[in-house]
Scaffold this motif. Sequence first.
Motif, PDB file in Angstrom:
ATOM      1  N   ASP A 145       0.818  -1.206   0.000  1.00  0.00           N
ATOM      2  CA  ASP A 145       0.000   0.000   0.000  1.00  0.00           C
ATOM      3  C   ASP A 145       0.858   1.265   0.000  1.00  0.00           C
ATOM      4  O   ASP A 145       0.639   2.202   0.761  1.00  0.00           O
ATOM      5  N   LEU A 162     -10.788   6.200   2.875  1.00  0.00           N
ATOM      6  CA  LEU A 162      -9.582   6.161   3.714  1.00  0.00           C
ATOM      7  C   LEU A 162      -9.809   6.963   4.996  1.00  0.00           C
ATOM      8  O   LEU A 162     -10.573   7.932   5.011  1.00  0.00           O
ATOM      9  N   SER A 179      -7.452   9.631  14.546  1.00  0.00           N
ATOM     10  CA  SER A 179      -7.000   8.293  14.931  1.00  0.00           C
ATOM     11  C   SER A 179      -7.816   7.867  16.134  1.00  0.00           C
ATOM     12  O   SER A 179      -7.898   8.594  17.120  1.00  0.00           O
ATOM     13  N   LYS A 189     -13.634  -2.356  10.472  1.00  0.00           N
ATOM     14  CA  LYS A 189     -12.471  -1.987  11.288  1.00  0.00           C
ATOM     15  C   LYS A 189     -12.899  -0.949  12.311  1.00  0.00           C
ATOM     16  O   LYS A 189     -13.371   0.121  11.959  1.00  0.00           O
ATOM     17  N   THR A 194      -9.783   3.758  13.220  1.00  0.00           N
ATOM     18  CA  THR A 194      -9.314   4.443  12.019  1.00  0.00           C
ATOM     19  C   THR A 194      -8.011   5.163  12.294  1.00  0.00           C
ATOM     20  O   THR A 194      -7.698   5.495  13.448  1.00  0.00           O
ATOM     21  N   LYS A 195      -7.221   5.348  11.230  1.00  0.00           N
ATOM     22  CA  LYS A 195      -6.043   6.212  11.293  1.00  0.00           C
ATOM     23  C   LYS A 195      -5.841   6.783   9.892  1.00  0.00           C
ATOM     24  O   LYS A 195      -6.431   6.270   8.933  1.00  0.00           O
ATOM     25  N   ARG A 203      -5.841   4.821   6.404  1.00  0.00           N
ATOM     26  CA  ARG A 203      -6.190   3.405   6.540  1.00  0.00           C
ATOM     27  C   ARG A 203      -7.391   3.120   5.639  1.00  0.00           C
ATOM     28  O   ARG A 203      -8.344   3.910   5.569  1.00  0.00           O
ATOM     29  N   LYS A 204      -7.339   1.982   4.950  1.00  0.00           N
ATOM     30  CA  LYS A 204      -8.464   1.602   4.101  1.00  0.00           C
ATOM     31  C   LYS A 204      -9.608   1.105   4.978  1.00  0.00           C
ATOM     32  O   LYS A 204      -9.575  -0.008   5.491  1.00  0.00           O
TER      33      LYS A 204
END
Lengths: 381, 381
Positions: free
Chosen positions: A152, A312, A318, A342, A345-346, A349-350
């Motif tokens: 990535d 994203l 975060s 997920k 998040t950050k 990130r996908k």
Amino acid sequence: MQENYQKKTLGILGGGQLGRMVIQSAINYNIDIHILDPDPNAPCKSIAHDFQQGSLTDFDTVYAFGKSCDIITIEIENVNTEALQQLANEGKEVFPQPHLIKLIQDKRQQKQFYKDNNIPTADFVLTDDRDAVIQHAEFLPAVNKLGKDGYDGRGVQVLRSQADLEKAFDAPGLLEKLIDFDKELAVIVARNKRGELIAYPAVECAFHPTANLVEFLFAPASVNEKIEQKAKEIAIQVIESLDLIGILAVELFVTKSGEILVNEIAPRPHNSGHHTIEANFTSQFEQHLRAVMNMPLGNTELRTPAAMVNLLGEEGHSGEALVEGLDQALSERGVYVHLYGKKITKPFRKMGHATVLDENVDMLKERAMRIKEIIKIKTES
Amino acid sequence: MQENYQKKTLGILGGGQLGRMVIQSAINYNIDIHILDPDPNAPCKSIAHDFQQGSLTDFDTVYAFGKSCDIITIEIENVNTEALQQLANEGKEVFPQPHLIKLIQDKRQQKQFYKDNNIPTADFVLTDDRDAVIQHAEFLPAVNKLGKDGYDGRGVQVLRSQADLEKAFDAPGLLEKLIDFDKELAVIVARNKRGELIAYPAVECAFHPTANLVEFLFAPASVNEKIEQKAKEIAIQVIESLDLIGILAVELFVTKSGEILVNEIAPRPHNSGHHTIEANFTSQFEQHLRAVMNMPLGNTELRTPAAMVNLLGEEGHSGEALVEGLDQALSERGVYVHLYGKKITKPFRKMGHATVLDENVDMLKERAMRIKEIIKIKTES
């Protein structure tokens, strides 16, 4: 013909979003999927038939996991291929084949493979360390890639001038001529043990300006029939040269002079095929299943033109994810949102993707950009 | 607008194929689904976020299950509505509303509701027992229905002549005039709390000659624009009269004189909407989610003409299921197979369905009939 895939257990190394979308497809066929992933909260966790937490790179862990399955595949390349080879030697079906995963893990071997098989690719030189890169200033402007562990966008950088040379990776890698490309395409091809081979129509990828990962994808690609045909032929040449069973995403550059060069390949479902869930007759996730389980391959035609946008994690956020704008996006005709489960998040990130379907190709770019503006992955404020 | 559905847990009473396909949709939104079903091997078992084995008709079981969820819905009508009403009284969101499930559970109340609300339906008389049916020989030929507990063809029979009267149900039910219909249609409508209302295009159902359940379904229905429009209007009239939140499948007769009559309704995803997974912009399963969770409703347009065929357990086969012909079916363009994860087959059990997409409407019937001949659900011999 014996359709014994109905009674087989499929093990997947990796339990991220790619595995998650494979499971969504597998539900239609009553196929039990076992997942191995180091993250106890991996996206596949709650929907896998069996979820094992463990390292993908540890021989014993991968071997023990594989022993409990009939067929083993991957959704990430960074896995212990020695354990997979051992499983294959003992009679397990492992697709893609372990030696090919190993080859693809190393971008140096990948490039050498193209060269050895007359597959068009950018000129390159293998470099063992930073000093070796510095010796090849004649390649500038160039792309410097780490041999292993890039993902990535990590492990890839552009070196434009002499001054950039000092940031070259000081590890085995390669230096390739920076291609002044006109477009980036991707073609997914699939191949099964019974000898079927099929290619998806080419798609056009637009990369994020800084994060070096796909930001938008458009299907069909806006290229002429000749380029489309040539791109497919090259993708087929790659999968046949590898003798790979499974699916293979082939990323290609179209140069300004109309040449087509292979950039990188991935032997698994790929970000450039997410739109196929809604846009094509057979999704890449189902095709992956079909290929590795030796089911008949599915038709790859595009049903409706589509754009895909990665969702994203927003910069500056975060923590526990909160999706903004879902309501507005879901009110639109032909918008499909896939969140990957997920919790955290950050930045970059996908966290999900959205696909837009529109019979009018000219509307796709505008609509995809709007969806990207509407849906934001943030944290609770 | 507050999009708080992202943090809510959805409980579904019933863990069969309908719940299973709702879960497949819910995965895209990170919605956790809890399932209650009496069968420890229910189709939802391995993919639900939480699966509880228990009775759907027992007050305490349903009440305790509902207390652990934020929003509660159903995928089967035969549930304890008193427990659902209690949960609603205590502030849980229960959709469709418990009093409507109760009304629909009883075909007598359903029919009376149509009459009271000027919804066109076949003439009928309520009958308390067999003697009451015998008193109404003037209705012959007629359909005799049990008031409660009918499902998939059980609890419904045709009484053609005086001689048939002795087999009339000896329990509260109804007798309705046998409609000499030209076609059977179904229209699914959806409605959410924020006031949105949308109808799917009408589909045409072909029933199994003996098993009294949908054998084939065709979308679009081959009716003129006026009939299509009228069918949608009636379906909307029904959901509005009920003031129902959720989705509602409305089965309709088109008589030879072009009249449209409501036959039965189901306040949940329905067999007549299975094709929407591939054929429409929004599947009925996602629409159900959207409606009960107060998300925006999705576009209902048909993307590609489709036929759906139920995959029923073959006669003469009871035991562990084996699906024959999958390979051949999956080799065809535009064929989608959905197996329901049921280990045990028995004659006429709904084991799965297949959808055929074809831009050429004239090919659909032939292709659907061929798929039905190809795929057979048997037992290992």
